[in-house]
Design an enzyme around this catalytic site. Structure first.
Site, PDB file in Angstrom:
ATOM      1  N   SER A  13      65.598   3.660 -51.675  1.00  0.00           N
ATOM      2  CA  SER A  13      65.052   4.685 -51.054  1.00  0.00           C
ATOM      3  C   SER A  13      63.520   4.663 -51.188  1.00  0.00           C
ATOM      4  CB  SER A  13      65.627   6.103 -51.313  1.00  0.00           C
ATOM      5  OG  SER A  13      65.012   7.125 -50.495  1.00  0.00           O
ATOM      6  N   HIS A  40      66.964   4.464 -46.971  1.00  0.00           N
ATOM      7  CA  HIS A  40      66.658   5.779 -46.258  1.00  0.00           C
ATOM      8  C   HIS A  40      65.628   5.686 -45.122  1.00  0.00           C
ATOM      9  CE1 HIS A  40      68.680   7.567 -49.965  1.00  0.00           C
ATOM     10  NE2 HIS A  40      69.598   7.118 -49.071  1.00  0.00           N
ATOM     11  N   ASP A 133      71.323   9.639 -54.457  1.00  0.00           N
ATOM     12  CA  ASP A 133      72.280   8.844 -53.732  1.00  0.00           C
ATOM     13  C   ASP A 133      72.442   7.658 -54.367  1.00  0.00           C
ATOM     14  OD1 ASP A 133      73.849   8.242 -51.354  1.00  0.00           O
ATOM     15  OD2 ASP A 133      72.094   7.548 -50.234  1.00  0.00           O
TER      16      ASP A 133
END
Length: 188
Positions: A13, A40, A133
């Site tokens: 991310s 992401h 995540d």
């Protein structure tokens, strides 16, 4: 083209993009595992990340497509706005279900579904990011015999994601950026 018997997953991310480029750039000309990347991205903005990296790094990089077979030696990115799942027949599935840990695509979803299919023929890297995540996916990968490598939180631009995965999952291998790049340079 041959179905991939081994896969490498990369989840990242915020702060992971530069390292992901370095990882792909380090790859040898020919390698066997399929490489599947979730980063992401905001689906509201059109990006040509696959085309840009293909041209820059002189490697074929594509966006994973629904029902496509996972092929040996290919590099795939998850499409923005969709969860990327691995099906038992070693194909991709795109899913529009709810966000997981505020993310779609979710690293957890890819890691968990890949663990069920590829078992110990899967190696996963969890990189820099600002949320949690990947943590549940790391646990599932470990339970299914996959190898999990987490970027050292001291080297991650944003340490939240790797730090949380390490704290929540006990024993994981922690690699420096140099070790991660070396892994990809020596891939066969």
């Amino acid at each position: 083209m041959e179905k991939a018997n081994d896969i490498i997953l990369i989840g990242g991310s915020a702060g992971s993009y530069t390292l992901i480029i370095d990882m792909i750039e380090a790859l040898p000309e020919v390698f066997s595992p399929a490489i599947i990347i979730v980063i992401h991205r905001n689906p509201k903005f059109t990006t040509k990340i696959e085309d840009t990296l293909s041209a820059r790094l002189k490697k074929k990089i594509v966006q994973a497509e629904d029902k496509a077979t996972i092929l040996k030696g290919e590099i795939y990115f998850a499409a923005p706005g969709y969860h990327l799942l691995i099906e038992p027949d070693k194909t991709f599935s795109l899913d529009l279900s709810e966000r997981v840990r505020f993310s779609r695509p979710s690293i957890d979803v890819l890691f968990e579904t890949a663990a069920e299919v590829y078992l110990d023929h899967c190696t996963a890297f969890l990189l820099s990011g600002a949320n949690q995540d990947g943590t549940d996916g790391v646990k599932q990968l470990q339970q299914m015999g996959s190898k999990v490598i987490v970027q050292s939180p001291t080297e991650a631009l944003i340490s939240t994601m790797p730090r949380h995965a390490i704290e929540a999952n006990g024993h994981v291998e922690i690699y420096s950026n140099r070790q991660i790049i070396s892994y990809f340079r020596n891939l066969k």
